[in-house]
Design an enzyme around this catalytic site. Structure first.
Site, PDB file in Angstrom:
ATOM      1  N   CYS A 163      10.641  -6.591   6.125  1.00 58.65           N
ATOM      2  CA  CYS A 163       9.547  -6.098   6.588  1.00 58.65           C
ATOM      3  C   CYS A 163       8.993  -4.806   5.762  1.00 58.65           C
ATOM      4  O   CYS A 163       7.887  -4.459   5.894  1.00 58.65           O
ATOM      5  CB  CYS A 163       9.449  -6.000   8.198  1.00 58.65           C
ATOM      6  SG  CYS A 163       9.791  -7.466   9.029  1.00 58.65           S
ATOM      7  N   HIS A 295       3.524   0.881  11.839  1.00 60.89           N
ATOM      8  CA  HIS A 295       4.528  -0.441  11.578  1.00 60.89           C
ATOM      9  C   HIS A 295       4.118  -1.213  12.780  1.00 60.89           C
ATOM     10  O   HIS A 295       3.743  -2.571  12.789  1.00 60.89           O
ATOM     11  CB  HIS A 295       5.855  -0.422  11.508  1.00 60.89           C
ATOM     12  CG  HIS A 295       6.921  -1.604  11.235  1.00 60.89           C
ATOM     13  ND1 HIS A 295       6.572  -2.263  10.159  1.00 60.89           N
ATOM     14  CD2 HIS A 295       7.711  -2.074  12.112  1.00 60.89           C
ATOM     15  CE1 HIS A 295       7.527  -3.248  10.185  1.00 60.89           C
ATOM     16  NE2 HIS A 295       8.049  -3.231  11.362  1.00 60.89           N
ATOM     17  N   GLU A 306       8.895   3.884  17.203  1.00 59.33           N
ATOM     18  CA  GLU A 306       8.002   4.392  16.242  1.00 59.33           C
ATOM     19  C   GLU A 306       7.355   5.527  16.725  1.00 59.33           C
ATOM     20  O   GLU A 306       7.135   6.442  16.099  1.00 59.33           O
ATOM     21  CB  GLU A 306       7.175   3.180  15.657  1.00 59.33           C
ATOM     22  CG  GLU A 306       6.203   3.651  14.624  1.00 59.33           C
ATOM     23  CD  GLU A 306       5.470   2.652  13.862  1.00 59.33           C
ATOM     24  OE1 GLU A 306       5.323   1.519  14.482  1.00 59.33           O
ATOM     25  OE2 GLU A 306       4.997   3.108  12.611  1.00 59.33           O
ATOM     26  N   LYS A 327      -1.461  -5.183  12.446  1.00 64.98           N
ATOM     27  CA  LYS A 327      -0.916  -6.517  12.932  1.00 64.98           C
ATOM     28  C   LYS A 327      -1.558  -7.241  13.854  1.00 64.98           C
ATOM     29  O   LYS A 327      -1.240  -8.588  13.872  1.00 64.98           O
ATOM     30  CB  LYS A 327       0.677  -6.229  13.238  1.00 64.98           C
ATOM     31  CG  LYS A 327       1.483  -5.757  11.840  1.00 64.98           C
ATOM     32  CD  LYS A 327       2.915  -5.669  12.239  1.00 64.98           C
ATOM     33  CE  LYS A 327       3.836  -5.393  10.836  1.00 64.98           C
ATOM     34  NZ  LYS A 327       3.746  -3.900  10.653  1.00 64.98           N
ATOM     35  N   HIS A 332       1.767 -10.398  11.537  1.00 65.70           N
ATOM     36  CA  HIS A 332       3.042  -9.655  10.908  1.00 65.70           C
ATOM     37  C   HIS A 332       3.210 -10.620   9.735  1.00 65.70           C
ATOM     38  O   HIS A 332       3.990 -11.485   9.772  1.00 65.70           O
ATOM     39  CB  HIS A 332       4.008  -9.386  11.633  1.00 65.70           C
ATOM     40  CG  HIS A 332       5.224  -8.584  11.226  1.00 65.70           C
ATOM     41  ND1 HIS A 332       5.246  -8.261   9.888  1.00 65.70           N
ATOM     42  CD2 HIS A 332       6.110  -7.719  11.896  1.00 65.70           C
ATOM     43  CE1 HIS A 332       6.322  -7.400   9.541  1.00 65.70           C
ATOM     44  NE2 HIS A 332       6.939  -7.124  10.949  1.00 65.70           N
ATOM     45  N   PHE A 391      13.995  -5.027   9.882  1.00 63.02           N
ATOM     46  CA  PHE A 391      15.435  -5.444  10.323  1.00 63.02           C
ATOM     47  C   PHE A 391      16.578  -5.122   9.392  1.00 63.02           C
ATOM     48  O   PHE A 391      16.300  -5.198   8.124  1.00 63.02           O
ATOM     49  CB  PHE A 391      15.264  -6.972  10.484  1.00 63.02           C
ATOM     50  CG  PHE A 391      14.902  -7.479  11.971  1.00 63.02           C
ATOM     51  CD1 PHE A 391      14.682  -6.520  12.959  1.00 63.02           C
ATOM     52  CD2 PHE A 391      14.386  -8.676  12.132  1.00 63.02           C
ATOM     53  CE1 PHE A 391      13.970  -6.971  14.229  1.00 63.02           C
ATOM     54  CE2 PHE A 391      13.959  -9.261  13.267  1.00 63.02           C
ATOM     55  CZ  PHE A 391      13.802  -8.385  14.277  1.00 63.02           C
TER      56      PHE A 391
END
Length: 404
Positions: A163, A295, A306, A327, A332, A391
Site C-alpha cells: 500500500c 492512510h 496512525e 479511502k 483502498h 503491510f
C-alpha cells in the site's frame, strides 16, 4: 535542500469517475464511489462492495491490436498518464527521450490476468495458457507501456511495496528530478485488484467491511478495496516556470521508514519516523502543515496507530490539523492508493478545501483528531502531508505546499 520540484500535471481514473474533474467533484461533495461489486463470482463473496470502475469500455481507449497485451492495471495507468501529460502542457517531443523517467507503483500488478489464466487452467481444464499472460501480469507492465506510448528512454521501472508503492514511486521520482538525474517524471501508481480470487483472499484477512468504510469513526469495521490509477508530472521548478507551465503545487519532501516489527501489525514509531523525514526533507516544521491526507483504512488497528503517530510528530499542533481519509470515497486502491491520495492532496491545496472522511458516525476515544467528518471544509491550506503505510511495515510519506 536542493532544487525545487513542481507538480505540473494531474491525471486519474477511479471509482469516482474517469478523470480528475470527476474525482474532485466526488471528493468535494463527499459522494462515495463504493458500490456493489459486479464481476463473475461476486455473488459468492461475503464482502460485495468496493470501489470498482463501472461502465468502463477499454475499446474506447485502446486499439484492438493493443488490448490483448494490456491488463486493466496497465490500461488505467495509460489513461491517467495521458490526462496528466496533457494537463502539464508538455509536447510529445518534450516528453520523449532520455531526460524523462516513468516510475509507477503497484501492489499486485496484473492479478486480473493471472486470475483469469488460473481459472481457465484449473477450473475449465484448458491445456494452454494465453501467451500474453506473463507480459500482461508482470508488475512492470504499466511503466513499460507508458514509456512506449510516450517514447520515454529515461529510467522506467515499477515499485512494489504493497500500500506504500505509489508514495515510494513518487518519492524516488522527486529525488531523481531534484538531483538532476532527469528533467521530469511521469509517476504515481495503478491497481486493478477487484476480481473474485483477490477479494476472496482479502476476505480471509478479515479486514474488509461488508457495509461501509468509516475511517477513524466509532463502529468502523474494515476497509473497502478499490481500483484506479493516479499520475502526477514532476518537473524542476525553474524549468516549469521557464516554459510557462501551470504549477499545481510544489512537491516538497519525502520520508520513508520500516517498522522492522510485524508483517501485519503497524507501529506508530515507524510511521512517525517517515512523517518526520518528509517534513525535514521538505524544509517544513510541523506547524507549517494544515491538512493531512491520512492512510486511514477504516480498520480497527490502523486508525488508532496512525492517530498516535500524528500526535507523536505534531504534538500540540495535531489538534489544529484537518485530517481526512479519502479511502472512504474511492476505496483502498492498494499500490495506487498513495497516487490517488496525492492527486486529492494537490487538489485540496489548489481549491483550499479539505475533502471529508465519509461515513463517519461518532468519535472513537482512540481516534481523537479532527477528521473532517462527512462534509468538505473550506480552509486555508499552506502545506499538506499524504501518508501511506503498508503491510510489512513499510512507510512512505510525501509533503506538498503551495508554489510560491
Amino acid at each position: 535542500m536542493t532544487s525545487q520540484v513542481a507538480v505540473t500535471g494531474l491525471g486519474c481514473i477511479s471509482a469516482l469517475g474517469p478523470d480528475v474533474a470527476a474525482f474532485w467533484s466526488g471528493l468535494s461533495a463527499g459522494r462515495s464511489g463504493i458500490k456493489p461489486l459486479e464481476f463473475p463470482g461476486s455473488e459468492e463473496l461475503h464482502v460485495r462492495i468496493g470501489g470498482q470502475i463501472k461502465d468502463f469500455d477499454a475499446s474506447a481507449h485502446f486499439s484492438a491490436a493493443k488490448l490483448p497485451f494490456l491488463d486493466p492495471f496497465a490500461q488505467f495507468a495509460l489513461i491517467a498518464a495521458r490526462e496528466a501529460v496533457k494537463d502539464a502542457g508538455l509536447s510529445p517531443a518534450e516528453v520523449a527521450g532520455p531526460r524523462t523517467a516513468v516510475i509507477l507503483g503497484t501492489g499486485i500488478g496484473g492479478i486480473s490476468t493471472l486470475n483469469e489464466a488460473f481459472y481457465q487452467r484449473y477450473a475449465q481444464g484448458k491445456r494452454r495458457i494465453d501467451a500474453a499472460t506473463i507480459p500482461k501480469a508482470m508488475p512492470n507492465a504499466a511503466p513499460s507501456h507508458v514509456s512506449m506510448e510516450f517514447g520515454v528512454n529515461g529510467p522506467a521501472f515499477a515499485v512494489c511495496s504493497a500500500c506504500s508503492s505509489a508514495n515510494h514511486a513518487m518519492g524516488l521520482a522527486l529525488t531523481m528530478v531534484r538531483t538532476g538525474v532527469v528533467d521530469r517524471a511521469i509517476t504515481g501508481g495503478s491497481e486493478a485488484n477487484l476480481n473474485f480470487a483477490n477479494v476472496n483472499a482479502w476476505e480471509a484477512l478479515k479486514v474488509l467491511t461488508p457495509d461501509a468504510c468509516r475511517p477513524f469513526s466509532r463502529g468502523r469495521n474494515g476497509m473497502s478495496l478499490g481500483d484506479g490509477a493516479g499520475i502526477v508530472i514532476l518537473e524542476r521548478m525553474d524549468a516549469a516556470r521557464a516554459r510557462g507551465a501551470r504549477i499545481h503545487a510544489e512537491m516538497a519532501g519525502f520520508g520513508a521508514s520500516s517498522d522492522a516489527g510485524d508483517l501485519l501489525r503497524p507501529d506508530a514509531n515507524g510511521a512517525a519516523l517517515a512523517m518526520r523525514g518528509a517534513l525535514a526533507d521538505g524544509g517544513l516544521a510541523p506547524e507549517d502543515i494544515d491538512y493531512v491526507n491520512a492512510h486511514g483504512t477504516g480498520t480497527l488497528l490502523n486508525d488508532p496507530v496512525e492517530t498516535a503517530a500524528i500526535r507523536l510528530v505534531f504534538g500540540a499542533h495535531a489538534d489544529r490539523l484537518a485530517v481526512s481519509s479519502t479511502k472512504s470515497l474511492h476505496g483502498h486502491a492498494l499500490g495506487a492508493a498513495g497516487a490517488l491520495e496525492m492527486v486529492a492532496t494537490v487538489l485540496a491545496l489548489q481549491h483550499q478545501v479539505a475533502p471529508p472522511t465519509a461515513n463517519w458516525l461518532e468519535r472513537d476515544p482512540k481516534c481523537d483528531l479532527d477528521y473532517v467528518p462527512n462534509e468538505a471544509r473550506a480552509m486555508p491550506i499552506r502545506a499538506a502531508m499524504s501518508n501511506s503505510f503498508a503491510f510489512g511495515g513499510l512507510n512512505a510519506v510525501l509533503t506538498v505546499k503551495r508554489a510560491g
